[in-house]
Design a protein around this motif. Structure first.
Motif, PDB file in Angstrom:
ATOM      1  N   UNK A 171      46.960  54.310  31.568  1.00 52.12           N
ATOM      2  CA  UNK A 171      46.981  53.412  30.540  1.00 52.12           C
ATOM      3  C   UNK A 171      47.754  52.180  30.825  1.00 52.12           C
ATOM      4  N   UNK A 172      47.860  51.744  31.913  1.00 52.20           N
ATOM      5  CA  UNK A 172      48.427  50.666  32.060  1.00 52.20           C
ATOM      6  C   UNK A 172      47.783  49.365  31.424  1.00 52.20           C
ATOM      7  N   UNK A 173      48.381  48.302  31.079  1.00 48.82           N
ATOM      8  CA  UNK A 173      48.174  47.257  30.292  1.00 48.82           C
ATOM      9  C   UNK A 173      47.251  46.487  31.473  1.00 48.82           C
ATOM     10  N   UNK A 174      46.421  45.366  30.962  1.00 50.77           N
ATOM     11  CA  UNK A 174      45.674  44.568  32.087  1.00 50.77           C
ATOM     12  C   UNK A 174      46.672  43.663  32.546  1.00 50.77           C
ATOM     13  N   UNK A 175      47.868  43.149  31.948  1.00 53.98           N
ATOM     14  CA  UNK A 175      48.896  42.531  32.443  1.00 53.98           C
ATOM     15  C   UNK A 175      49.784  43.292  33.534  1.00 53.98           C
ATOM     16  N   UNK A 176      49.998  44.455  33.409  1.00 53.91           N
ATOM     17  CA  UNK A 176      50.630  45.247  34.326  1.00 53.91           C
ATOM     18  C   UNK A 176      49.665  45.474  35.427  1.00 53.91           C
ATOM     19  N   UNK A 177      48.546  45.539  35.206  1.00 54.72           N
ATOM     20  CA  UNK A 177      47.501  45.727  36.591  1.00 54.72           C
ATOM     21  C   UNK A 177      47.366  44.627  37.315  1.00 54.72           C
ATOM     22  N   UNK A 178      47.514  43.186  36.603  1.00 59.18           N
ATOM     23  CA  UNK A 178      47.556  41.953  37.185  1.00 59.18           C
ATOM     24  C   UNK A 178      48.979  41.773  38.140  1.00 59.18           C
ATOM     25  N   UNK A 179      50.012  42.037  37.463  1.00 55.44           N
ATOM     26  CA  UNK A 179      51.303  42.018  38.427  1.00 55.44           C
ATOM     27  C   UNK A 179      51.239  43.010  39.428  1.00 55.44           C
ATOM     28  N   UNK A 180      50.661  44.303  39.256  1.00 58.03           N
ATOM     29  CA  UNK A 180      50.449  45.092  40.183  1.00 58.03           C
ATOM     30  C   UNK A 180      49.965  44.727  41.313  1.00 58.03           C
ATOM     31  N   UNK A 181      48.650  44.042  41.186  1.00 56.49           N
ATOM     32  CA  UNK A 181      47.654  43.467  42.100  1.00 56.49           C
ATOM     33  C   UNK A 181      48.417  42.285  42.925  1.00 56.49           C
ATOM     34  N   UNK A 182      49.310  41.676  42.235  1.00 54.75           N
ATOM     35  CA  UNK A 182      49.950  40.287  42.951  1.00 54.75           C
ATOM     36  C   UNK A 182      51.120  41.065  43.736  1.00 54.75           C
ATOM     37  N   UNK A 183      51.786  41.942  43.323  1.00 57.86           N
ATOM     38  CA  UNK A 183      52.739  42.715  43.973  1.00 57.86           C
ATOM     39  C   UNK A 183      52.183  43.458  45.385  1.00 57.86           C
TER      40      UNK A 183
END
Length: 487
Positions: free
Chosen positions: A284-296
C-alpha cells in the motif's frame, strides 16, 4: 513458500525474440504507434503553420514538451504500479481518440490554434506516461537473455517509422489536408491497441532474477563470468539469493501462490512487491513513496547510476550538433537542403546498421567496454563532421557517427534493460526519458547561439567533448565497464 507449480505465462521463452510471435506482435504494435506518431507530428506542424504565424506554429510544436518533462517521473511510477501493458494500451487508446476527434473537427470547421495547442498538451501529458511504460514493457514480453535483441528490434522500428512516417503524413496532407493526415495518424495508433491486447505477459522474476538487487550489490555479469562480485557466489541458476532456500527454477515457475494470485487479480503485472529484493516497498505504498523508492534504487545501483550519467552526457553532446548545428553547417557550406538530407540519411543508415547488428547477434561481448569505445570514437567523429572538406566526406562521417552512436545507444539501452530490476523499469525509463527529452533539447538553442558567436567548428568540438565524457564515465566505473549482456 508453497511449491505449487503454475504453468508459465510465456511458453515460448526459449525462442529467439525475432522468431517469437509474442514479441513480434509487440513489435508490430510499437511500430504502428511510432509511425502514427510521425504522421501526427507532421500533421500538427502543417495545421499550425496554416492556422497561424511561424512563431505561433513553433510554440504549438514545443508546448507538448512541457507536460512531458514535468510529468515523466510520475509516469514511471504509474507504469510500475499498474503494469506497463495496461498503461500502454490505455495511452494509445487516449491518443487515438484525441487525434481522431481533432481530425473530425478539422473536417467540419476551422477551430484555430487553440485546438491544436490543446491537442499538443494532451499528447505531451499522455506521452509522460506512455514512454516509461514502453521502456518497461519488453521485460514482461520476453526472457532476460533476449532483451538486447529486442532493443535492436526496437531501434529498427524507430528507423522504419522515421523513414515511412513523413511520406505517409505528406500523402495524407496532399489528399485531404491536415484533417486527413490526423485521421491517418489516429488509425495507425489504433492498430497498436488490438495487437497489444493479444500480447501475453510474463510473470515478474522472483528473488533477484532478471536484474540486480535494489542495493546494487548483487551478482553482476562481468567479463563473461556468471557472477560479478569478487569471489563470486554459487551459480546464478542454482542460487537466486545468498543462502537461498528455494530452487530458482521452482520459483520461476511457481513462486508464492498467494503473491501470484494477488498479481493475477491486479492484471497479471505485479508491482515492486512481487520482487523479493525490492527495498522499503509495501503493498500500500503511496505514489510518492514509490517515486522516492525508485530514485533511491537508481542512486544506489552500481551500474544504473553511472549508466544514466553516461546517457545524459551523450545526449547533451549529441542532440545540438545533429539538429540545429547540422542545419547551420549545411547552410554555411552551401550544401542546401538536399545536401543536409544526404547527411541525415548517412546518419540514419549507420544507426540502422547498428540496430540490425544487435538484432541479429542478440548479444555483443564486453558490452560495457564496447559502449565506452563506441562513445569515445563517436565523439571524435562528431567533432570531425564540422571539418569535412566536402559533402561526400560529410556523408561518410555522418555514416560513421550514426554507426557508433547507434551502437553505443543500443548497448546502453540493452544494459539498462538487463541490469534494472523489472519492477523498477518504469521509473528507470522515466529518468532516462527526462534526460533525453527534457535536458538534451535545451542544448539546441544554446548550440545555435554558440555557433553564431564562435562558429561551427569550436561548437562541434565542444559538443563532442561533452559526449566523450560519457565514455570516460563508463571507463571509470568498474561495474559498468565490466558489465556484460546476459547469454
Amino acid at each position: 513458500m508453497t511449491a505449487t507449480l503454475i504453468p508459465p505465462v510465456h511458453a515460448a521463452a526459449d525462442k529467439p525474440a525475432h522468431r517469437d510471435s509474442n514479441v513480434l506482435r509487440w513489435l508490430g504494435a510499437y511500430t504502428a504507434s511510432m509511425v502514427g506518431d510521425n504522421v501526427y507530428y507532421l500533421a500538427l506542424s502543417w495545421a499550425a503553420v496554416r492556422a497561424g504565424t511561424p512563431s505561433q506554429a513553433g510554440l504549438v510544436m514545443a508546448v507538448s514538451a512541457v507536460p512531458r518533462a514535468l510529468l515523466m517521473l510520475g509516469g514511471g511510477v504509474v507504469a510500475d504500479r499498474f503494469g506497463p501493458r495496461r498503461v500502454v494500451i490505455g495511452s494509445d487508446a487516449v491518443r487515438c481518440a484525441a487525434v481522431l476527434a481533432v481530425a473530425a473537427l478539422l473536417f467540419a470547421a476551422s477551430p484555430g490554434l487553440w485546438l491544436l495547442a490543446l491537442l499538443a498538451v494532451l499528447f505531451g501529458t499522455v506521452d509522460a506516461v506512455f514512454m516509461p511504460a514502453v521502456g518497461a514493457l519488453p521485460a514482461r514480453v520476453t526472457g532476460r537473455d533476449q532483451l538486447a535483441r529486442v532493443q535492436g528490434m526496437r531501434g529498427l522500428a524507430i528507423r522504419f517509422a522515421n523513414v515511412v512516417g513523413a511520406p505517409l503524413g505528406g500523402l495524407g496532407v496532399a489528399l485531404g489536408g491536415a484533417a486527413a493526415a490526423f485521421g491517418l495518424a489516429g488509425l495507425l495508433i489504433a492498430v497498436s491497441v488490438p495487437l497489444l491486447i493479444s500480447v501475453r505477459m510474463r510473470d515478474l522474476p522472483t528473488d533477484g532474477e532478471g536484474g540486480l538487487p535494489s542495493d546494487g550489490e548483487g551478482d553482476l555479469p562481468t567479463d563473461g563470468q556468471g557472477d560479478g562480485k569478487a569471489g563470486g557466489a554459487a551459480d546464478r541458476e542454482a542460487d537466486g539469493k545468498a543462502g537461498g532456500a528455494a530452487d530458482r527454477e521452482a520459483d520461476r515457475k511457481a513462486g508464492a501462490a498467494a503473491d501470484r494470485e494477488a498479481d493475477r487479480k491486479a492484471g497479471g503485472e505485479a508491482g515492486p512487491r512481487s520482487m523479493g529484493a525490492a527495498p522499503d516497498t509495501a503493498p500500500r505504498a503511496t505514489p510518492w513513496q514509490d517515486l522516492r523508492d525508485g530514485l533511491r534504487y537508481i542512486r544506489g545501483h552500481r551500474v544504473l547510476a553511472p549508466l544514466l550519467v553516461a546517457i545524459a552526457l551523450g545526449d547533451l553532446g549529441f542532440v545540438g550538433p545533429l539538429n540545429v548545428g547540422l542545419t547551420l553547417l549545411a547552410e554555411q557550406r552551401g550544401w542546401g537542403a538536399s545536401g543536409m538530407g544526404w547527411v541525415l540519411s548517412g546518419f540514419g543508415t549507420g544507426a540502422g546498421v547498428a540496430a540490425l547488428l544487435l538484432t541479429v547477434r542478440g548479444r555483443l561481448p564486453h558490452a560495457g567496454r564496447l559502449a565506452a569505445v563506441a562513445i569515445l570514437a563517436g565523439s571524435v567523429a562528431i567533432g570531425a563532421l564540422a571539418y569535412a572538406p566536402s559533402l561526400v566526406a560529410a556523408v561518410g562521417t555522418a555514416l560513421l557517427v550514426g554507426l557508433l552512436a547507434g551502437l553505443s545507444g543500443a548497448l546502453c539501452g540493452a544494459l539498462l534493460q538487463t541490469q534494472a530490476d523489472p519492477a523498477y523499469l518504469g521509473r528507470v525509463s522515466s529518468v532516462a526519458g527526462i534526460v533525453s527529452l527534457g535536458f538534451a533539447p535545451l542544448s539546441m538553442p544554446l548550440s545555435a547561439a554558440a555557433i553564431g558567436w564562435w562558429g561551427t567548428g569550436p561548437v562541434f568540438v565542444t559538443s563532442a567533448a561533452v559526449c566523450g565524457l560519457g565514455g570516460v564515465v563508463v571507463l571509470c566505473s568498474g561495474p559498468l565497464r565490466r558489465a556484460q549482456l546476459p547469454r
